[in-house]
Structures are given as C-alpha cells and as structure tokens.
Design a protein around this motif. Structure first.
Motif, PDB file in Angstrom:
ATOM      1  N   PHE A   1      42.572  55.256  45.509  1.00 33.50           N
ATOM      2  CA  PHE A   1      41.970  54.006  45.956  1.00 33.50           C
ATOM      3  C   PHE A   1      42.857  52.847  45.521  1.00 33.50           C
ATOM      4  CE2 PHE A   1      38.599  50.616  45.220  1.00 33.50           C
ATOM      5  CZ  PHE A   1      38.446  50.318  46.566  1.00 33.50           C
ATOM      6  N   ASN A   2      43.394  52.111  46.499  1.00 31.22           N
ATOM      7  CA  ASN A   2      44.258  50.965  46.226  1.00 31.22           C
ATOM      8  C   ASN A   2      43.416  49.699  46.182  1.00 31.22           C
ATOM      9  OD1 ASN A   2      46.079  48.709  46.455  1.00 31.22           O
ATOM     10  ND2 ASN A   2      47.651  50.142  47.146  1.00 31.22           N
ATOM     11  N   ILE A   3      43.276  49.115  44.987  1.00 32.85           N
ATOM     12  CA  ILE A   3      42.406  47.956  44.824  1.00 32.85           C
ATOM     13  C   ILE A   3      42.967  46.703  45.479  1.00 32.85           C
ATOM     14  CG2 ILE A   3      43.387  47.231  42.605  1.00 32.85           C
ATOM     15  CD1 ILE A   3      40.525  46.544  41.723  1.00 32.85           C
ATOM     16  N   GLU A   4      44.278  46.657  45.669  1.00 33.49           N
ATOM     17  CA  GLU A   4      44.886  45.462  46.263  1.00 33.49           C
ATOM     18  C   GLU A   4      44.594  45.354  47.752  1.00 33.49           C
ATOM     19  OE1 GLU A   4      48.912  44.395  44.774  1.00 33.49           O
ATOM     20  OE2 GLU A   4      48.815  46.349  43.804  1.00 33.49           O
ATOM     21  N   THR A   5      44.489  46.525  48.412  1.00 29.22           N
ATOM     22  CA  THR A   5      44.271  46.528  49.860  1.00 29.22           C
ATOM     23  C   THR A   5      42.905  47.082  50.252  1.00 29.22           C
ATOM     24  OG1 THR A   5      45.237  48.747  50.079  1.00 29.22           O
ATOM     25  CG2 THR A   5      46.749  46.847  50.221  1.00 29.22           C
ATOM     26  N   GLY A   6      42.267  47.808  49.341  1.00 30.34           N
ATOM     27  CA  GLY A   6      41.007  48.472  49.677  1.00 30.34           C
ATOM     28  C   GLY A   6      41.205  49.782  50.406  1.00 30.34           C
ATOM     29  N   ASP A   7      42.484  50.208  50.581  1.00 27.63           N
ATOM     30  CA  ASP A   7      42.761  51.451  51.306  1.00 27.63           C
ATOM     31  C   ASP A   7      42.350  52.664  50.477  1.00 27.63           C
ATOM     32  OD1 ASP A   7      43.800  49.995  53.372  1.00 27.63           O
ATOM     33  OD2 ASP A   7      45.894  50.216  52.744  1.00 27.63           O
ATOM     34  N   ILE A   8      41.835  53.689  51.164  1.00 30.87           N
ATOM     35  CA  ILE A   8      41.414  54.932  50.526  1.00 30.87           C
ATOM     36  C   ILE A   8      42.189  56.087  51.146  1.00 30.87           C
ATOM     37  CG2 ILE A   8      39.478  56.449  49.972  1.00 30.87           C
ATOM     38  CD1 ILE A   8      37.628  54.062  50.571  1.00 30.87           C
TER      39      ILE A   8
ATOM     40  N   GLY B   1      43.168  43.676  39.113  1.00 24.33           N
ATOM     41  CA  GLY B   1      41.710  43.742  38.958  1.00 24.33           C
ATOM     42  C   GLY B   1      41.143  45.114  38.697  1.00 24.33           C
ATOM     43  N   LYS B   2      41.990  46.085  38.327  1.00 23.85           N
ATOM     44  CA  LYS B   2      41.497  47.456  38.116  1.00 23.85           C
ATOM     45  C   LYS B   2      40.459  47.508  36.994  1.00 23.85           C
ATOM     46  CE  LYS B   2      45.640  49.151  37.411  1.00 23.85           C
ATOM     47  NZ  LYS B   2      46.433  47.919  37.570  1.00 23.85           N
ATOM     48  N   THR B   3      40.803  46.924  35.845  1.00 21.58           N
ATOM     49  CA  THR B   3      39.863  46.928  34.725  1.00 21.58           C
ATOM     50  C   THR B   3      38.630  46.091  35.046  1.00 21.58           C
ATOM     51  OG1 THR B   3      41.601  47.306  33.082  1.00 21.58           O
ATOM     52  CG2 THR B   3      39.571  46.293  32.291  1.00 21.58           C
ATOM     53  N   THR B   4      38.826  44.982  35.742  1.00 23.15           N
ATOM     54  CA  THR B   4      37.689  44.139  36.136  1.00 23.15           C
ATOM     55  C   THR B   4      36.714  44.920  37.011  1.00 23.15           C
ATOM     56  OG1 THR B   4      39.107  42.179  36.056  1.00 23.15           O
ATOM     57  CG2 THR B   4      37.022  41.966  37.236  1.00 23.15           C
ATOM     58  N   LEU B   5      37.259  45.730  37.931  1.00 21.97           N
ATOM     59  CA  LEU B   5      36.405  46.570  38.784  1.00 21.97           C
ATOM     60  C   LEU B   5      35.611  47.564  37.940  1.00 21.97           C
ATOM     61  CD1 LEU B   5      35.390  47.759  41.448  1.00 21.97           C
ATOM     62  CD2 LEU B   5      37.502  49.112  41.559  1.00 21.97           C
TER      63      LEU B   5
ATOM     64  N   ILE C   1      42.335  54.846  40.617  1.00 24.87           N
ATOM     65  CA  ILE C   1      42.336  53.460  41.088  1.00 24.87           C
ATOM     66  C   ILE C   1      43.740  52.906  40.848  1.00 24.87           C
ATOM     67  CG2 ILE C   1      41.349  51.159  40.811  1.00 24.87           C
ATOM     68  CD1 ILE C   1      38.783  52.452  39.875  1.00 24.87           C
ATOM     69  N   ASN C   2      44.416  52.551  41.914  1.00 28.72           N
ATOM     70  CA  ASN C   2      45.812  52.117  41.835  1.00 28.72           C
ATOM     71  C   ASN C   2      45.953  50.628  42.114  1.00 28.72           C
ATOM     72  OD1 ASN C   2      46.625  54.863  41.451  1.00 28.72           O
ATOM     73  ND2 ASN C   2      46.441  55.182  43.663  1.00 28.72           N
ATOM     74  N   GLY C   3      47.030  50.049  41.610  1.00 32.79           N
ATOM     75  CA  GLY C   3      47.311  48.630  41.843  1.00 32.79           C
ATOM     76  C   GLY C   3      48.194  48.093  40.736  1.00 32.79           C
ATOM     77  N   ARG C   4      48.836  46.974  41.013  1.00 32.10           N
ATOM     78  CA  ARG C   4      49.712  46.361  40.022  1.00 32.10           C
ATOM     79  C   ARG C   4      48.906  45.788  38.860  1.00 32.10           C
ATOM     80  NH1 ARG C   4      52.747  42.189  43.833  1.00 32.10           N
ATOM     81  NH2 ARG C   4      50.599  42.082  44.558  1.00 32.10           N
ATOM     82  N   ASN C   5      49.608  45.505  37.757  1.00 36.02           N
ATOM     83  CA  ASN C   5      48.965  44.824  36.635  1.00 36.02           C
ATOM     84  C   ASN C   5      48.400  43.490  37.097  1.00 36.02           C
ATOM     85  OD1 ASN C   5      51.623  46.061  34.648  1.00 36.02           O
ATOM     86  ND2 ASN C   5      49.501  46.698  34.459  1.00 36.02           N
TER      87      ASN C   5
END
Length: 543
Positions: A523-530, A375-379, A368-372
């Motif tokens: 999986f990019n949490i910022e865009t939802g792209d897989i 929402g990675k931990t929240t997910l 699961i990728n994304g900037r600090n």
C-alpha cells in the motif's frame, strides 16, 4: 587513528577490555556484536563523549564526527537550519566571528584568523546552499525553519545525516544510520559511503546495508574485539564454516566420551561377574586368578577414567539459546477486519495525506510504503486511535485486538515509569510470571525497576516484544520494529511473524525483513495505490 588497550568498566561489568586497532585509509568497518556488547559505548569513546578508564586514542590531527541513534529532546525547539549549524560548529563560529569583527585589533587578529580558517574549512559562507544540496540527495524537501520536534523519525535521521555529511570530518562514526530511513535515502547513503574517501566505522543491523558498504569487520564479543579483513558476506561464510568445524569437533568429543563410558561400564560388569561366581573350596587357583583380574581391571578402569576426563568438550562456540518468541491469541468469534474509507490523516493546520481507501481482511500481511514524512506513522497512529482522521471513516472489527510497536518507544512515556509498570499496564501478571517472560527474552530481571526510558533502544524494543507476548493480540502493527535490534533478534522476530496467523501491518525499510514478511498487499500512502501479490503462497493467507 590508532587505538591502544582501551578499557571501560560499567557498573560491575568489564564492557571493553584491551581494545586495540588502527583505522587506515579506505577502511569502512562494520562494527558488529549483540545488543549490550558495547558497540555504542566504543563509538562514544572514540568520539570523545565517554571517557575510557584506561587506554590511548591517537588521532594524528584527524577530526571525528559521530552520528548518534537519536536526536536529544533538548534540541526539539531548534529549527532544522539552526540545529545543523549548531551541530557542526558553524553557529558558534559565526557568533565568534561577529564578536571579533566588531572589536578587531592587532591583539585579537590571530584569534580571528584561526576562527575564520575553521569557518572556511566548513565552507560556512556556502552553508545554506550546501545544506540544500545534501537535503535534496537525502530527499528531504521541507522548510528548514521547521522545528526538530515536529519531524518524523526518518526526517530526524536525515537531519542528523546532513550534519554528518557537512562536517567534512576525516573519520565518520555511524551508529544505526539506516533506522527510519526510506529505501531511496538508504540507497543515497550507500552511494555516499561507497564513493567517500573518509574512514568510517558503521554499526548497523541491516545486513543488506552492510553487504553494500563495508570492507572490513570488527566483531565485539565478551569485551574483546576481533578483526576480519573481509566483506560482510565473506565474514558470515567464514563464521558459518568456523561453527560447522567446531560443531564437528564437539560431536566427535561427545562420541568419544560415550565410547569410553561404555568401555568403563563393560569392564566393571566383567569384573563383577568374575567376583560373584561361586567357587568350591578346592577352586583356589580360580580364586587367585579372580583377584588378579580384579586388580588389572581396576587399573584399566582408572586409565579409562583418566582418558574420559582428558576429552574436553568446548561448549563456548554453541549458539546462544534462541528466544522462544511467539504471539498467541484466542481466536474469538467476531469481526476482525479493518476498513479505511476515504480517510485523510494529518493535522488541521499542517500535513495531510491523500484520501486513502483500503480493506485489510483478517490474516492479511500488508506493507505501508512511502518516503519519510509521507504520513506512514501518522496513518498507523490514526488507526490505533491516537489521532482522529481529518476526513473519512475507519471501521475496526469488534474482535480486533491490536499490538503495536512504535519507532519512538519513549514518546508519551512518564520518565519515572519503570519497566515493570510499563510491561504490566492493563494486564494482570504476578512477579513470577514476569520473571519467566523477561528470562525468555534474555532481559535481566534486575532491570524491572529501572526507568523504561533509560534503557538502550535495543533493550526497549525487546521489552516491547515481551509485552506483545503477554497480550493476546490478533493484529500486529510494526512501525520500524527492527530498529536497534541486533541480527539475532531480527531473526527471532522474522521467525515469530512466520508463525503468527493474525493480521500484520508493517512499516519497514529493512529490506531483508520486508522479504521475510512475505506481504500479500503493498500500500503506497503517497498515491493510495494498492498492489496485491497473486502468488498462491501469499494469497492463501487471506482466504
């Protein structure tokens, strides 16, 4: 900076013994060693947080700034801007300036000038502008009035780094600076370190980060410090060559002992054979010869034994026995897949993720990728049921059993909860089983009665790994699991995930660990792209 004969004893252990070194212009030192070797203790002594039992620290009017591993909870109600001001000393200086200006006289003019000089050295009048510039470099674009306690682990580290960068200190002490940082922020920190003229001592278990930043190595082992005037890659090669040489000497010594032992046995057999031979009464000459031979061979055996004892075998170089860490589970029948359909995570009156849809088949490996702060931990916490989704649905298979390592392993833990209580919660295990598990993970059994939150971050992570081994989980969720682990422990975790056949959901900014995971889904949490990896090696895991 000159350090002379530092000594520190903790409990009954001589943690640091005769530590001496100097830190010169341009030195960017990687301080390495196993967890518990005293790295953080040494940094805290240099920073003045801990007092050594003996020894001397000569700073020569140089200032030191220490980046610690975690922000203390007592600061959680501070706003970001007030926390940074307080940490670098601007808040106190502002209060003194305001007080002195109200009652400025000839008597306090000298004090006022001294305080003002300190304030100007920190560029206090441009503080907010400088904070904004630093935060932009670290990609922390949030309201600076937010409370520290509301920030993610990565955001907290970025605030701590801002304190470090704004301090203008001559010497920087960085204790695990990359923990929880996203890749872009790590790269920005690397660029700062490379360009900076400040002297630095860096503790990190991120091998890629060390390769990119340090030009000297301090190895802390068994209480002593050894210097290597080389970069980290060259140090690793040097140690590998040293190990191979010592291993060759070790094997030669073993062979020599085996050879001598064989000679001793052969000599004994030859002597016994001569003694046991039957003789006639007239065979006196032969009997006398046998006595002489026995005397000579006895002397030879004595010499051989002395030779055997003189061959020393040095075992100290041998690598520490590996933790035999594996995660086994009963492959029960049933649905072990996880499916997220149009899920929005976050808080009603605050942060929200975009709508997220993804299927995670059993056996998948997913990053699961994304900037600090994305929402990675929240997910993750929503998947495990700690939070309800704001919208959408999460379907967890009826045979899914989740094991979770959190980046914040002391959140929501009773301060008085012992290691034993923490490990055994929800499972049946007797004390002998617990002893075996703790031994396997090189955790001192006497620590079982300590409060879990009082242990070091590295110890807590090892205990979390031990807890996973006790539970037959089939879905492994890792949220910055390599934080605070030393290089050998990270290698153990890498080897464990190689043999784990269940699902792995991973959040990590440790580049070497992500590579070892060999994930088939990004999986990019910022865009939802897989993004699906299509290579045959990775794809076979999901069939």
């Amino acid at each position: 900076m000159i350090i002379a004969k530092l000594y520190k004893k903790i409990k009954d252990k001589d943690l640091l013994q005769d530590i001496s070194f100097s830190l010169n212009d341009g030195n960017k030192v990687g301080l390495i060693g196993d967890n518990g070797s005293g790295k953080t203790t040494l940094l805290k002594i240099l920073a003045g947080i801990i007092t050594p039992d003996s020894g001397e620290i000569k700073l020569n009017n140089q200032t030191i700034k220490y980046l610690q591993q975690e922000i203390e909870t007592k600061f959680y109600n501070f706003s970001i801007i007030d926390y940074v001001k307080n940490d670098i000393g601007i808040l106190e200086l502002e209060q003194k300036i305001n007080k002195l200006e109200k009652e400025l006289t000839d008597k306090n003019m000298e004090e006022y000038t001294e305080v003002l000089d300190k304030y100007l050295k920190l560029d206090g009048y441009n503080f907010e502008n400088n904070l904004q510039i630093v935060m932009q470099k670290l990609m922390l674009n949030i309201n600076y009035n937010r409370k520290i306690g509301t920030l993610s682990g990565g955001e907290k580290i970025k605030v701590s780094l801002a304190c470090l960068l704004l301090s203008n200190a001559d010497i920087l002490l960085l204790d695990e600076p990359t923990n929880n940082l996203d890749i872009k922020a790590i790269e920005a920190l690397e660029e700062f370190i490379i360009r900076s003229s400040q002297r630095m001592i860096i503790v990190s278990h991120d091998e890629t980060f060390l390769n990119n930043t340090v030009n000297k190595i301090f190895l802390l082992k068994n209480g002593t410090l050894t210097e290597y005037n080389t970069e980290y890659k060259e140090y690793l090669q040097l140690k590998e060559n040293e190990y191979n040489t010592q291993l060759e000497q070790y094997n030669r010594a073993i062979e020599e002992k085996v050879k001598i032992k064989k000679q001793i046995n052969q000599t004994k057999q030859w002597t016994e054979k001569g003694i046991s031979r039957r003789r006639t009464d007239h065979d006196k000459l032969s009997a006398n010869y046998s006595k002489e031979r026995t005397k000579k061979t006895s002397s030879k055996i004595t010499k051989l034994k002395k030779q055997f004892d003189s061959v020393k075998i040095d075992k100290t170089f041998l690598k520490k026995e590996k933790i035999n860490f594996s995660i086994d589970y009963d492959d029960v029948k049933g649905n072990k897949n996880i499916f997220l359909s149009h899920v929005i995570c976050g808080y009603e009156d605050g942060f929200r993720t975009p709508s997220l849809t993804i299927e995670i088949p059993f056996g998948s490996r997913i990053n699961i990728n994304g900037r600090n702060g994305s929402g990675k931990t929240t997910l993750i916490e929503t998947i495990i049921g700690k939070h309800e989704p704001l919208d959408g649905s999460i379907i967890i298979g009826n045979s899914v059993k989740i094991g979770y390592i959190s980046q914040n392993s002391i959140d929501d833990i009773d301060p008085e909860c012992s290691v034993y209580q923490y490990l055994t919660k929800g499972i049946n295990i007797d004390r002998s089983q617990l002893f075996n598990v703790l031994s396997k993970f090189q955790i001192d059994y006497s620590d079982k009665d300590k409060a879990f939150i009082t242990l070091s971050p590295g110890q807590r992570t090892k205990i979390n790994l031990a807890k996973l081994a006790l539970n037959e989980v089939n879905v492994l969720i890792l949220d910055e699991a390599t934080n605070h682990l030393d290089v050998s422990a990270i290698q153990i975790l890498k080897e464990a995930i190689e043999t784990f056949n269940g699902t792995i959901i991973n959040i990590s900014h440790n580049r070497s660990f992500k590579e070892a995971l060999n994930a088939g889904i990004e999986f990019n949490i910022e865009t939802g792209d897989i993004t699906y990896e299509t290579s045959s090696i990775k794809q076979k895991k999901y069939k």
